[in-house]
Scaffold this active site. Structure first.
Site, mmCIF file in Angstrom:
data_model
loop_
_atom_site.group_PDB
_atom_site.id
_atom_site.type_symbol
_atom_site.label_atom_id
_atom_site.label_comp_id
_atom_site.label_asym_id
_atom_site.label_seq_id
_atom_site.Cartn_x
_atom_site.Cartn_y
_atom_site.Cartn_z
ATOM 1 C CD GLU A 152 19.310 51.927 13.830
ATOM 2 O OE1 GLU A 152 18.921 51.270 14.810
ATOM 3 O OE2 GLU A 152 18.540 52.640 13.157
ATOM 4 C CD GLU A 255 14.239 52.060 17.052
ATOM 5 O OE1 GLU A 255 13.867 52.746 16.093
ATOM 6 O OE2 GLU A 255 15.296 51.406 17.057
#
Length: 277
Positions: A152, A255
């Site tokens: 990520e 998130e």
């Protein structure tokens, strides 16, 4: 239609972690993700998933450490992964193997291998080389169990010094690894801060087959969609259209930190998601 997973490390902060599974299911979520499960018993989490009809779609490998105590402590000590850090390969391998055990227990198809902060004195080239080598090893181990490995890019404002910040860099790493089960975790919160141009980035990268998962949070304050600057209706329509055209059927992890962290605040803030859940 986009499929959303509740991130239980951030959502429902008014509840104990294990109680958040039921809350997410009651709000209509069919899947969950979170940062780390390692402080809990496997049986407790698997029971919560089963009881609430939830699918585990993502969690992170440990941020550092060589044993369970270290896996749980290093996040608080500032570690943000070891995959790109020369000299910490043994930690990376120990943590990733532990994550694979958890993925088996949770029936989770993908693990986020945290890239980490650029090591002091290490060049970008050395960090990339370490990252590629670690991911090649992890890809082979994960393939035995049918799991994907994700990396990520994270913005430099949220995590100063993180080695991986941009989508193009992440995709170069994935291509260098050369394994079909290594993919990019495309977090649109980080992408918007560093690069913007979200619609074009989605259209560019999703059809490559190298995007394994999306995550979302509003910019600039990392709250729920609709509280900041992004046109999420357009973004979700873009993901839906491009996914339909290229056959992508993954998940979008929520998130974000709810703007209202009081009792019931997460649920009250889900008006943006009512048409999807």
């Amino acid at each position: 239609m986009p499929r959303f997973a509740a991130n239980l490390s951030m959502m429902y902060p008014d509840l104990p972690f294990l109680d958040r599974f039921e809350a997410a299911a009651q709000d209509g979520f069919k899947a969950v993700e979170y940062l780390f499960p390692y402080a809990f018993a496997m049986a407790d989490i698997t029971a919560r998933l089963k009881a609430n009809g939830l699918q585990q779609v993502l969690f992170n490998a440990p941020p550092g450490g060589a044993d369970v105590a270290g896996f749980n402590d290093t996040w608080g000590q500032g570690d943000r992964g070891t995959a790109s850090v020369p000299g910490r390969e043994a930690e990376f391998r120990a943590g990733f193997l532990h994550a694979l055990d958890w993925a088996e227990a949770l029936n989770c198809p993908r693990i986020h291998a945290m890239v980490g902060l650029r090591a002091e004195g290490a060049s970008a080239q050395a960090a990339d080389a370490t990252l590629v080598a670690n991911l090649q090893w992890a890809a082979a181990e994960a393939a035995k169990a049918g799991r994907d490995v994700l990396i990520e890019p994270i913005n430099t404002r949220s995590v100063p010094g993180f080695h991986l910040n941009r989508q193009d860099h992440a995709h170069r790493i994935v291509q260098a690894v050369g394994a079909a089960n290594v993919k990019v975790q495309m977090d649109l919160f980080h992408c918007q801060i560093v690069e913007g141009d979200l619609s074009a980035k989605i259209a560019q990268y999703l059809p490559t087959g190298r995007v394994g998962h999306f995550q979302i949070a509003e910019v600039p304050h990392r709250h729920e969609p609709g509280t900041g600057e992004v046109n999420w209706t357009h973004i979700f329509q873009t993901i839906d259209k491009v996914a339909a055209d290229c056959g992508w059927d993954g998940w979008i992890g929520c998130e974000y930190n709810p703007a209202d962290a009081t009792t019931g605040g997460t649920s009250h803030g889900l008006s943006w998601a009512r048409g999807y859940l």
